[in-house]
Write an enzyme that holds these catalytic residues in place. Sequence first.
Site, PDB file in Angstrom:
ATOM      1  N   ILE A 190       1.746  14.475  46.887  1.00 42.20           N
ATOM      2  CA  ILE A 190       2.140  13.593  47.679  1.00 42.20           C
ATOM      3  C   ILE A 190       3.108  14.550  48.703  1.00 42.20           C
ATOM      4  O   ILE A 190       3.919  15.401  48.002  1.00 42.20           O
ATOM      5  CB  ILE A 190       2.901  12.491  47.138  1.00 42.20           C
ATOM      6  CG1 ILE A 190       3.389  11.547  48.372  1.00 42.20           C
ATOM      7  CG2 ILE A 190       3.932  12.955  46.324  1.00 42.20           C
ATOM      8  CD1 ILE A 190       4.105  10.241  47.863  1.00 42.20           C
ATOM      9  N   SER A 191       2.735  14.581  50.055  1.00 45.09           N
ATOM     10  CA  SER A 191       3.529  15.528  50.836  1.00 45.09           C
ATOM     11  C   SER A 191       4.981  15.305  50.833  1.00 45.09           C
ATOM     12  O   SER A 191       5.633  14.078  50.506  1.00 45.09           O
ATOM     13  CB  SER A 191       3.024  15.427  52.256  1.00 45.09           C
ATOM     14  OG  SER A 191       1.900  15.713  52.418  1.00 45.09           O
TER      15      SER A 191
END
Length: 271
Positions: free
Chosen positions: A108-109
């Site tokens: 997940i960024s």
Amino acid sequence: MTCELNMVLAQARTPAPQFVADLLVLALCASFIGKLSYVNLDFAMRKSREYVRLRNRMVDEQLVKRGINDRRVLDAMRMMPRHQFVSEEFKPQAYEDRPLPIGEGQTISQPYIVAFMTERLRLKPHHTMLEIGTGSGYQTALLCHLTHFVFSVERVSLLADQAGERIGDLGYNNLEIYVGDGSQGLPDQATFDRIMVTAAVPRLPNVLCTQLDKHGGQMILPVGDEHLQDLKLVTRRDERFTSRTLLRCRFVPLVGRFGFNSDINSRPSIF
Ligand code: SAH
């Protein structure tokens, strides 16, 4: 007779204390369970208040201080429960200034890059979006919040399923998630007001550019090798495409026909 009657009465009286005792046990259990659920509720509430505090701190310190100032993006990120998009073991770190593993070798960024990409697309409530790389679904949920409809494509079906469930649980139903190779876009649903690609491509895919709306459609995506990329913003006006480089970044590779080969080693991304 008397004796018999007494016996009958005695028999009839015997269950009474037992009954009272049973009642007492029941009442004690109920109050214990009640207390337990109160304790659980209290714990859950305190935890959720703690998440709100961490989320506000994330927005103030990681986003506002670094120049993100789109009110809609900031408000959306203040309310979106990022901790619900990661597994139990990573929840305590959900609001930290970094990407986190989401399984299947993907991440997940980092909150800042999510905010930066979202802000740069200047999303409007009437926009229809294509997102490539659903991952945890966190970015997808934000897009659902900010636009009219989101088509999202994810290569890994397990991630797509989990993301769909999480986003549904939050009450959004303005999306469709597809499982497959998003590097080819979604020609059947094109064109799109906005396209966001959250995995790296080796070069600008023409097939995606042509799925942008002709009247100012925009796409944001990381272009480069599997180690380092330029985050680019592409704008379409009729058949003219312009591209601007916004910053250097590092995403996991987009694996597919117009991405990288599937034998590429996935490494954790920085963003
Ligand atoms: N935006 C996501 C993070 C994406 S990580 C989030 O908020 O969690 C990049 C994702 O792109 C991974 O889930 C990966 O499986 C997916 N991906 C890689 N190649 C793809 C392809 N060809 N089509 C669709 N998704 C792809």
